[in-house]
Design a protein around this motif. Sequence first.
Motif, PDB file in Angstrom:
ATOM      1  N   VAL A 128       0.784  -1.252   0.000  1.00  0.00           N
ATOM      2  CA  VAL A 128       0.000   0.000   0.000  1.00  0.00           C
ATOM      3  C   VAL A 128       0.811   1.296   0.000  1.00  0.00           C
ATOM      4  CG1 VAL A 128      -1.946  -1.146   1.165  1.00  0.00           C
ATOM      5  CG2 VAL A 128      -0.328   0.184   2.532  1.00  0.00           C
ATOM      6  N   ALA A 165       0.579   2.372  13.727  1.00  0.00           N
ATOM      7  CA  ALA A 165       1.443   3.023  14.727  1.00  0.00           C
ATOM      8  C   ALA A 165       1.507   2.168  15.989  1.00  0.00           C
ATOM      9  CB  ALA A 165       0.911   4.421  15.050  1.00  0.00           C
ATOM     10  N   ASP A 201      -8.019  -1.929  21.516  1.00  0.00           N
ATOM     11  CA  ASP A 201      -8.671  -1.302  20.352  1.00  0.00           C
ATOM     12  C   ASP A 201     -10.175  -1.504  20.455  1.00  0.00           C
ATOM     13  OD1 ASP A 201      -7.385  -0.326  17.359  1.00  0.00           O
ATOM     14  OD2 ASP A 201      -9.560  -0.599  17.549  1.00  0.00           O
ATOM     15  N   LYS A 202     -10.890  -0.484  20.004  1.00  0.00           N
ATOM     16  CA  LYS A 202     -12.355  -0.576  20.075  1.00  0.00           C
ATOM     17  C   LYS A 202     -12.927  -1.492  18.996  1.00  0.00           C
ATOM     18  CE  LYS A 202     -12.889   3.758  17.575  1.00  0.00           C
ATOM     19  NZ  LYS A 202     -13.108   5.180  17.671  1.00  0.00           N
ATOM     20  N   GLY A 229      -6.540  -1.260  12.558  1.00  0.00           N
ATOM     21  CA  GLY A 229      -7.022   0.114  12.366  1.00  0.00           C
ATOM     22  C   GLY A 229      -7.487   0.291  10.931  1.00  0.00           C
ATOM     23  N   LEU A 230      -7.004   1.338  10.276  1.00  0.00           N
ATOM     24  CA  LEU A 230      -7.442   1.593   8.897  1.00  0.00           C
ATOM     25  C   LEU A 230      -6.940   0.523   7.916  1.00  0.00           C
ATOM     26  CD1 LEU A 230      -7.066   5.471   8.709  1.00  0.00           C
ATOM     27  CD2 LEU A 230      -9.186   4.161   8.770  1.00  0.00           C
ATOM     28  N   LYS A 240      -6.778  -3.655  -2.320  1.00  0.00           N
ATOM     29  CA  LYS A 240      -5.391  -3.202  -2.130  1.00  0.00           C
ATOM     30  C   LYS A 240      -4.671  -4.061  -1.086  1.00  0.00           C
ATOM     31  CE  LYS A 240      -5.181   1.388  -1.486  1.00  0.00           C
ATOM     32  NZ  LYS A 240      -5.763   2.703  -1.069  1.00  0.00           N
ATOM     33  N   VAL A 243     -11.100   2.725  25.108  1.00  0.00           N
ATOM     34  CA  VAL A 243     -10.572   3.485  26.244  1.00  0.00           C
ATOM     35  C   VAL A 243     -11.450   4.730  26.400  1.00  0.00           C
ATOM     36  CG1 VAL A 243      -8.585   4.720  27.162  1.00  0.00           C
ATOM     37  CG2 VAL A 243      -8.260   2.595  25.873  1.00  0.00           C
ATOM     38  N   GLY A 257      -1.911   5.590  19.789  1.00  0.00           N
ATOM     39  CA  GLY A 257      -1.888   5.509  18.313  1.00  0.00           C
ATOM     40  C   GLY A 257      -3.326   5.484  17.843  1.00  0.00           C
ATOM     41  N   TYR A 277     -10.174  10.635  13.175  1.00  0.00           N
ATOM     42  CA  TYR A 277     -11.483  10.116  12.771  1.00  0.00           C
ATOM     43  C   TYR A 277     -12.572  11.177  12.665  1.00  0.00           C
ATOM     44  CZ  TYR A 277      -9.619   5.437  12.810  1.00  0.00           C
ATOM     45  OH  TYR A 277      -8.899   4.319  12.494  1.00  0.00           O
ATOM     46  N   ASP A 327     -10.725   4.662  -3.225  1.00  0.00           N
ATOM     47  CA  ASP A 327     -11.181   3.438  -2.551  1.00  0.00           C
ATOM     48  C   ASP A 327     -12.701   3.351  -2.573  1.00  0.00           C
ATOM     49  OD1 ASP A 327      -8.580   2.812  -2.058  1.00  0.00           O
ATOM     50  OD2 ASP A 327      -8.562   3.477   0.016  1.00  0.00           O
ATOM     51  N   GLN A 360      -9.804  13.038  22.263  1.00  0.00           N
ATOM     52  CA  GLN A 360     -10.709  12.352  23.174  1.00  0.00           C
ATOM     53  C   GLN A 360     -10.590  13.034  24.536  1.00  0.00           C
ATOM     54  OE1 GLN A 360     -10.733   8.110  22.370  1.00  0.00           O
ATOM     55  NE2 GLN A 360      -9.580   8.408  20.502  1.00  0.00           N
ATOM     56  N   ASP A 392      -1.081   9.015  12.824  1.00  0.00           N
ATOM     57  CA  ASP A 392      -1.966  10.086  12.351  1.00  0.00           C
ATOM     58  C   ASP A 392      -2.378  11.041  13.459  1.00  0.00           C
ATOM     59  OD1 ASP A 392      -1.877   9.039   9.822  1.00  0.00           O
ATOM     60  OD2 ASP A 392      -3.993   8.505   9.695  1.00  0.00           O
ATOM     61  N   ASP A 434      -1.975  10.702   7.329  1.00  0.00           N
ATOM     62  CA  ASP A 434      -0.815  10.589   6.444  1.00  0.00           C
ATOM     63  C   ASP A 434      -0.750   9.186   5.853  1.00  0.00           C
ATOM     64  OD1 ASP A 434       1.412  11.515   5.149  1.00  0.00           O
ATOM     65  OD2 ASP A 434       2.771  11.238   6.815  1.00  0.00           O
ATOM     66  N   VAL A 479       0.592   4.848   6.038  1.00  0.00           N
ATOM     67  CA  VAL A 479       0.877   3.676   6.863  1.00  0.00           C
ATOM     68  C   VAL A 479       2.348   3.676   7.284  1.00  0.00           C
ATOM     69  CG1 VAL A 479       0.990   1.158   6.800  1.00  0.00           C
ATOM     70  CG2 VAL A 479      -0.952   2.351   5.741  1.00  0.00           C
TER      71      VAL A 479
HETATM   72  P1  FAD Z   1      -5.297   4.097  12.516  1.00  0.00           P
HETATM   73  O1  FAD Z   1      -4.910   3.142  11.440  1.00  0.00           O
HETATM   74  O2  FAD Z   1      -6.442   4.983  12.278  1.00  0.00           O
HETATM   75  O3  FAD Z   1      -5.539   3.260  13.848  1.00  0.00           O
HETATM   76  C1  FAD Z   1      -6.023   3.873  15.020  1.00  0.00           C
HETATM   77  C2  FAD Z   1      -6.694   2.816  15.886  1.00  0.00           C
HETATM   78  O4  FAD Z   1      -6.983   3.398  17.159  1.00  0.00           O
HETATM   79  C3  FAD Z   1      -8.029   2.334  15.324  1.00  0.00           C
HETATM   80  O5  FAD Z   1      -8.013   0.933  15.210  1.00  0.00           O
HETATM   81  C4  FAD Z   1      -9.051   2.804  16.357  1.00  0.00           C
HETATM   82  O6  FAD Z   1     -10.115   1.890  16.528  1.00  0.00           O
HETATM   83  C5  FAD Z   1      -8.203   2.868  17.624  1.00  0.00           C
HETATM   84  N1  FAD Z   1      -8.750   3.762  18.651  1.00  0.00           N
HETATM   85  C6  FAD Z   1      -8.962   5.097  18.556  1.00  0.00           C
HETATM   86  N2  FAD Z   1      -9.449   5.583  19.725  1.00  0.00           N
HETATM   87  C7  FAD Z   1      -9.536   4.508  20.562  1.00  0.00           C
HETATM   88  C8  FAD Z   1      -9.993   4.348  21.917  1.00  0.00           C
HETATM   89  N3  FAD Z   1     -10.432   5.377  22.646  1.00  0.00           N
HETATM   90  N4  FAD Z   1      -9.959   3.118  22.457  1.00  0.00           N
HETATM   91  C9  FAD Z   1      -9.528   2.045  21.735  1.00  0.00           C
HETATM   92  N5  FAD Z   1      -9.104   2.134  20.456  1.00  0.00           N
HETATM   93  C10 FAD Z   1      -9.098   3.347  19.884  1.00  0.00           C
HETATM   94  N6  FAD Z   1      -1.981   5.010   3.638  1.00  0.00           N
HETATM   95  C11 FAD Z   1      -1.096   4.424   2.812  1.00  0.00           C
HETATM   96  O7  FAD Z   1       0.108   4.461   3.093  1.00  0.00           O
HETATM   97  N7  FAD Z   1      -1.502   3.798   1.673  1.00  0.00           N
HETATM   98  C12 FAD Z   1      -2.813   3.699   1.338  1.00  0.00           C
HETATM   99  O8  FAD Z   1      -3.151   3.104   0.304  1.00  0.00           O
HETATM  100  C13 FAD Z   1      -3.776   4.281   2.199  1.00  0.00           C
HETATM  101  N8  FAD Z   1      -5.092   4.182   1.920  1.00  0.00           N
HETATM  102  C14 FAD Z   1      -5.990   4.724   2.787  1.00  0.00           C
HETATM  103  C15 FAD Z   1      -7.332   4.560   2.522  1.00  0.00           C
HETATM  104  C16 FAD Z   1      -8.287   5.088   3.383  1.00  0.00           C
HETATM  105  C17 FAD Z   1      -9.722   4.905   3.069  1.00  0.00           C
HETATM  106  C18 FAD Z   1      -7.871   5.801   4.530  1.00  0.00           C
HETATM  107  C19 FAD Z   1      -8.889   6.393   5.453  1.00  0.00           C
HETATM  108  C20 FAD Z   1      -6.523   5.954   4.816  1.00  0.00           C
HETATM  109  C21 FAD Z   1      -5.572   5.409   3.952  1.00  0.00           C
HETATM  110  N9  FAD Z   1      -4.214   5.524   4.210  1.00  0.00           N
HETATM  111  C22 FAD Z   1      -3.306   4.944   3.371  1.00  0.00           C
HETATM  112  C23 FAD Z   1      -3.721   6.198   5.427  1.00  0.00           C
HETATM  113  C24 FAD Z   1      -3.356   5.191   6.521  1.00  0.00           C
HETATM  114  O9  FAD Z   1      -4.336   4.174   6.602  1.00  0.00           O
HETATM  115  C25 FAD Z   1      -3.187   5.889   7.870  1.00  0.00           C
HETATM  116  O10 FAD Z   1      -2.245   6.935   7.724  1.00  0.00           O
HETATM  117  C26 FAD Z   1      -2.686   4.925   8.956  1.00  0.00           C
HETATM  118  O11 FAD Z   1      -3.566   3.825   9.105  1.00  0.00           O
HETATM  119  C27 FAD Z   1      -2.547   5.655  10.300  1.00  0.00           C
HETATM  120  O12 FAD Z   1      -2.176   4.730  11.280  1.00  0.00           O
HETATM  121  P2  FAD Z   1      -2.498   4.971  12.821  1.00  0.00           P
HETATM  122  O13 FAD Z   1      -2.028   3.745  13.522  1.00  0.00           O
HETATM  123  O14 FAD Z   1      -1.971   6.291  13.240  1.00  0.00           O
HETATM  124  O15 FAD Z   1      -4.082   5.091  12.928  1.00  0.00           O
END
Ligand code: FAD
Length: 471
Positions: A97, A157, A176-177, A183-184, A193, A219, A238, A242, A300, A405, A443, A449, A451
């Motif tokens: 990805v 993350a 994780d919730k 996550g994403l 993908k 949380v 992490g 949202y 997507d 939050q 993020d 940003d 992955v």
């Molecule tokens: P996330 O992946 O958002 O994970 C955060 C996690 O925290 C989630 O699982 C959430 O449930 C959990 N959480 C939040 N609050 C709480 C709480 N209070 N208690 C428990 N759990 C909680 N990037 C690429 O590099 N290539 C791509 O092709 C690409 N495609 C994308 C397509 C879409 C539709 C989207 C929306 C994003 C895309 N991205 C892509 C961006 C990429 O997915 C994100 O930058 C990346 O996932 C961020 O990682 P993260 O761990 O910071 O957050």
Amino acid sequence: MSQNVFQFIDVQRVDPPKKPLKIRKIQFVEIYESFNQAQVGMQADRCLDCGNPYCEWKCPVHNYIPNWLKLANEGRILEAVELSHQTNSLPEVCGRVCPQDRLCEGACTLNDRFGAVTIGNIEKYITDKAFEMGWRPDLSKVVKTDKRVAVIGAGPAGLACADVLARNGVTPVVFDKYPEIGGLLTFGIPSFKLEKEVMQRRREIFEGMGVEFRLETEVGRDVTFADLLGEFDAVFLGVGTYKYMKGGFANEEAPGVYDALPYLISNANRLLGFEKAQADYIDFAGKQVVVLGGGDTAMDCVRTAIRQGADRVICAYRRDAENMPGSKREVKNAQEEGVEFMFNLQPVGVELDAHGRTCGIKVVSTALGEPDTNGRRNPVVIEGSEQVLPADAVVMAFGFQPNPQPWMAEHGVELDSRDRIKAPEKAEYAFQTSNPKVFAGGDAVRGSDLVVTAIYEGRKAAEGIMDYLAV
Ligand code: FAD
Ligand code: SF4
């Protein structure tokens, strides 16, 4: 490496073949076939092994690219996979990805004239092949400490942070919730993908490494942040971004108008069997769909609508094709699958039928004005250019902002003016927040940003946590 230093001229860059369109249009499966060892050897052998490899610098996790390309070329997959995990916690995901054209492959010396080495697909091959061969991370020599860290968020993350902690004898417990990790990666990025099995396999690997997951645990609702601060030696946030950005046009809350992420999540829940009620599924079968936006999330959505069996799918974007922020590769894939692109169109309001349901989207044409301070040319509306695009469903894919939050501020975790968690990399302890026991990355810290950047920050924050805990 090969004896022939001009291999890159004799052997063209080749990407893995795509599945036939008749499959791509109806199935939620990855569209690229995998390389085989012979293809990997040929492609990896094109690497010039530059003295100062720009690809490594441009890769956000600074993968040892030429080194594992050489090992892959020689068929030394188990050595290659060990090396690739020294810098990356989810190489098989990044290989699928990452926008390689903007990162490693964009920086490849061969890129301009001869075609970059196909780095991403070889990275994916190495890990997939190693897993197939039974490889698992070997933590037998790791000396366990008595330290425990709560990781909130099982996105890239959080997973990367947990990976580095586990490899250094610190026990991570990931909350994780959602009902599955990723996550994403699991609930946002569609299966064409990144197939869902990839993250399910990773979950088994992480659990085998001693990472504990407490899923369906939010949380602030199911467990308090105060309890985690009391129970664990440190906490990593992490939590992603949202808050959905809105268009600010008339009737955008009407039935038939959807935010991009809930739409994609509903489709992921259906594929994973997590759907709680039939009504939770957003189905565009037989519909005329207009997706507003020009980024990867918009791509997507349009491609998901095609696979659901929509009658017609339009992507309407307010700038021109040249200025689309989405990856060119994904735009091309969408076009091949039957998505219509309409450029220089700005939405001004949703049209409603007699029952108050969406029946179209009113748009105006735009021309591109002078570049702003960031060098981007802003669209300027052309007077009298209104038209209505018929639509039963309109999707807004305008991007995401952090959603702080309440428990963060209550425990002294400061945010910046854009609601991002303040956690500087260049600090005594990398990615420490204003609460010394709390670290953050991905993020939620940088804004939406990639992955690979989330993985980088999760890994570096783990190092910061270990320095703080003096382990
Ligand atoms: P996330 O992946 O958002 O994970 C955060 C996690 O925290 C989630 O699982 C959430 O449930 C959990 N959480 C939040 N609050 C709480 C709480 N209070 N208690 C428990 N759990 C909680 N990037 C690429 O590099 N290539 C791509 O092709 C690409 N495609 C994308 C397509 C879409 C539709 C989207 C929306 C994003 C895309 N991205 C892509 C961006 C990429 O997915 C994100 O930058 C990346 O996932 C961020 O990682 P993260 O761990 O910071 O957050
Ligand atoms: Fe390229 Fe991403 Fe892999 Fe780095 S992690 S080598 S940028 S595909």
